[in-house]
Scaffold this motif. Structure first.
Motif, mmCIF file in Angstrom:
data_model
loop_
_atom_site.group_PDB
_atom_site.id
_atom_site.type_symbol
_atom_site.label_atom_id
_atom_site.label_comp_id
_atom_site.label_asym_id
_atom_site.label_seq_id
_atom_site.Cartn_x
_atom_site.Cartn_y
_atom_site.Cartn_z
ATOM 1 N N ASP A 101 -27.023 -19.149 12.101
ATOM 2 C CA ASP A 101 -25.812 -19.612 12.287
ATOM 3 C C ASP A 101 -24.773 -18.319 12.651
ATOM 4 O O ASP A 101 -23.886 -18.175 13.606
ATOM 5 N N GLN A 102 -25.075 -17.320 11.818
ATOM 6 C CA GLN A 102 -24.158 -15.920 11.922
ATOM 7 C C GLN A 102 -24.539 -15.188 13.151
ATOM 8 O O GLN A 102 -23.679 -14.696 13.713
ATOM 9 N N ILE A 103 -25.904 -15.217 13.596
ATOM 10 C CA ILE A 103 -26.468 -14.523 14.873
ATOM 11 C C ILE A 103 -25.721 -15.482 16.204
ATOM 12 O O ILE A 103 -25.067 -14.712 16.899
ATOM 13 N N LYS A 104 -25.679 -16.592 15.813
ATOM 14 C CA LYS A 104 -25.064 -17.611 17.103
ATOM 15 C C LYS A 104 -23.545 -16.987 17.157
ATOM 16 O O LYS A 104 -23.026 -16.977 18.209
ATOM 17 N N ILE A 105 -23.001 -16.981 16.008
ATOM 18 C CA ILE A 105 -21.316 -16.789 16.039
ATOM 19 C C ILE A 105 -21.248 -15.423 16.816
ATOM 20 O O ILE A 105 -20.296 -15.340 17.486
ATOM 21 N N MET A 106 -22.090 -14.405 16.383
ATOM 22 C CA MET A 106 -21.796 -12.881 16.773
ATOM 23 C C MET A 106 -22.106 -12.865 18.263
ATOM 24 O O MET A 106 -21.453 -12.407 18.934
ATOM 25 N N SER A 107 -23.064 -13.568 18.855
ATOM 26 C CA SER A 107 -23.582 -13.635 20.029
ATOM 27 C C SER A 107 -22.873 -14.512 20.968
ATOM 28 O O SER A 107 -22.991 -14.564 22.273
ATOM 29 N N CYS A 108 -22.065 -15.624 20.428
ATOM 30 C CA CYS A 108 -21.075 -16.530 21.096
ATOM 31 C C CYS A 108 -21.990 -17.354 21.762
ATOM 32 O O CYS A 108 -21.758 -17.816 22.767
ATOM 33 N N MET A 109 -23.140 -17.582 21.024
ATOM 34 C CA MET A 109 -24.300 -18.952 21.654
ATOM 35 C C MET A 109 -23.526 -20.064 21.254
ATOM 36 O O MET A 109 -22.776 -20.204 20.339
ATOM 37 N N ASN A 110 -24.290 -21.117 21.959
ATOM 38 C CA ASN A 110 -23.901 -22.539 21.595
ATOM 39 C C ASN A 110 -24.427 -22.678 20.401
ATOM 40 O O ASN A 110 -25.855 -22.587 20.022
ATOM 41 N N PRO A 111 -23.580 -23.406 19.384
ATOM 42 C CA PRO A 111 -24.278 -23.748 17.841
ATOM 43 C C PRO A 111 -25.282 -24.530 17.848
ATOM 44 O O PRO A 111 -26.154 -24.549 17.155
ATOM 45 N N GLN A 112 -25.707 -25.384 18.938
ATOM 46 C CA GLN A 112 -26.459 -26.257 19.051
ATOM 47 C C GLN A 112 -27.806 -25.652 19.528
ATOM 48 O O GLN A 112 -28.966 -26.259 19.345
ATOM 49 N N ASP A 113 -27.738 -24.758 20.058
ATOM 50 C CA ASP A 113 -29.172 -24.015 20.487
ATOM 51 C C ASP A 113 -29.903 -23.169 19.216
ATOM 52 O O ASP A 113 -29.199 -22.894 18.361
#
Length: 305
Positions: A101-113
Motif C-alpha cells: 500500500d505504501q508503494i502504491k501511495i508513493m507511486s500514485c498507482m490505483n489502490p486496487q491494482d
C-alpha cells in the motif's frame, strides 16, 4: 572484425553501460522460460544477441531498446542520493520495508491494482532486488538503483516515487536529530552506539532493521545508527528523548571509565603549601586532579631522561 557485423542496432543497445546490460538481462529473464541463464556481462550479452534467430533478432533488440527508454530512470534522477550516504541509506530503508500500500501511495498507482510479486510473504522490494545472507550498507545505492531498474513499470510512475521520497527526506531534515557528538572516526563510540540501540530496540518494531543491517566495521555502524533513527517514525519528542538518553548513557560510560583509571590520594600538607596550591590552581585554571596528573607526568619524564 568489428563485433557488430551482422548485428542490428548494436550502437543503440549501448552495451558498454552496466545499467543497460543489467536491464536487458533482467527483462529477458522475466520474459523467456530459460532466461535465468542469461549472462549480463558485455561478452555474455553479445553472445546472446548473436544467437538469436535472424528473423526475430531485430524485433527482440528493438523491443528491449524501447523498454529501456520508457522504463529506466536517468542518472540525474539518482544524483541527490548518489554521494550522500545518509540520504541513500534512508531511501533504501523506506523502500526495503515499504508495504504494498505504501508503494502504491508513493507511486500514485490505483489502490486496487496488484503489485507484481512472486512471493507474497516478502516486501515488494525483496521481490525484485537480489537478496544476500546479510546486507552491506555500502551497497545501499546499488540496491536502490537495482530496485528501480528491475521494477517493470514506466519511468513516470517511478519518478512519482522518487519525488515522494525527496519530500519525506525534507521532512526528516526538519527533525534535526542532534547527534553531533557521535564521530565517525571514533571507532569505540560508533560500535557502542550501535550495540546500545540493538539492546534498546530488541522488543520494538524497529528490531526488524537489526536483522538486515549488520555493520562490518565502526564506520558502517555510524551510518547504521543514523539509518535507524532517520527511518523511525515516532511521535513528537519521542525520538529526541531517545537521542538524549543515548548521549547521557555514553557520557556516564565515559565517566565511569575515567573513574576506574583513578586512585584516591589522601595526604596532609602545611597550611602555607595549601595556600600556594590554591593560587597555582587559579593561575593555571585547572582542577587539582589535572594538575597533580601533569606534575606526576613531568616528574616521570624527567626521571627517565
Amino acid at each position: 572484425m568489428p563485433v557488430d557485423v551482422g548485428f542490428p542496432y548494436f550502437k543503440e543497445l549501448a552495451l558498454k553501460n552496466d545499467r543497460y546490460r543489467d536491464f536487458y538481462a533482467h527483462a529477458l529473464r522475466q520474459k523467456i522460460a530459460r532466461g535465468q541463464g542469461i549472462d549480463s556481462s558485455y561478452s555474455g550479452m553479445i553472445k546472446y544477441f548473436q544467437s538469436l534467430p535472424e528473423d526475430n533478432k531485430s524485433n527482440v533488440i528493438l523491443g528491449l531498446i524501447d523498454a529501456r527508454k520508457a522504463k529506466l530512470l536517468s542518472e540525474e534522477d539518482f544524483s541527490w542520493i548518489k554521494d550522500e550516504k545518509r540520504i541513500c541509506n534512508f531511501v533504501w530503508c523506506v523502500l526495503k520495508w515499504a508495504t504494498d500500500d505504501q508503494i502504491k501511495i508513493m507511486s500514485c498507482m490505483n489502490p486496487q491494482d496488484d503489485l507484481p510479486k512472486t512471493n507474497a510473504h516478502t516486501t515488494f522490494f525483496d521481490n525484485i532486488v537480489s537478496v544476500e545472507g546479510y546486507f552491506d550498507i555500502n551497497d545501499s545505492y546499488q540496491k536502490v538503483v537495482e530496485f528501480f531498474d528491475n521494477w517493470n513499470e514506466f519511468s513516470a510512475t517511478k519518478n512519482n516515487v522518487i519525488n515522494n521520497l525527496k519530500k519525506e527526506w525534507e521532512q526528516k531534515k526538519r527533525e534535526k536529530t542532534k547527534l553531533a557528538w557521535l564521530k565517525i572516526k571514533k571507532k569505540e563510540q560508533c560500535d557502542w552506539a550501535w550495540d546500545y540501540m540493538k539492546i534498546k530496540f530488541e522488543k520494538h518494531w524497529l528490531n526488524k532493521m537489526f536483522w538486515s543491517l549488520r555493520p562490518l566495521n565502526s564506520e558502517q555502524a555510524y551510518y547504521c545508527v543514523f539509518a535507524v533513527l532517520d527511518y523511525w517514525e515516532a511521535e513528537a519528542g519521542t525520538k529526541e528523548l531517545f537521542v538524549l538518553k543515548l548521549k547521557k548513557a555514553w557520557d556516564q560510560r565515559e565517566y565511569r571509565k575515567k573513574q576506574s583509571e583513578r586512585s584516591p590520594l589522601n595526604t596532609y600538607i602545611s597550611s602555607e603549601s595549601k595556600k600556594n596550591w590554591i593560587v597555582w590552581r587559579r593561575i593555571e585554571k585547572k582542577k587539582s586532579t589535572r594538575l597533580l596528573n601533569e606534575l606526576s607526568e613531568k616528574l616521570t619524564t624527567k626521571s627517565g631522561e
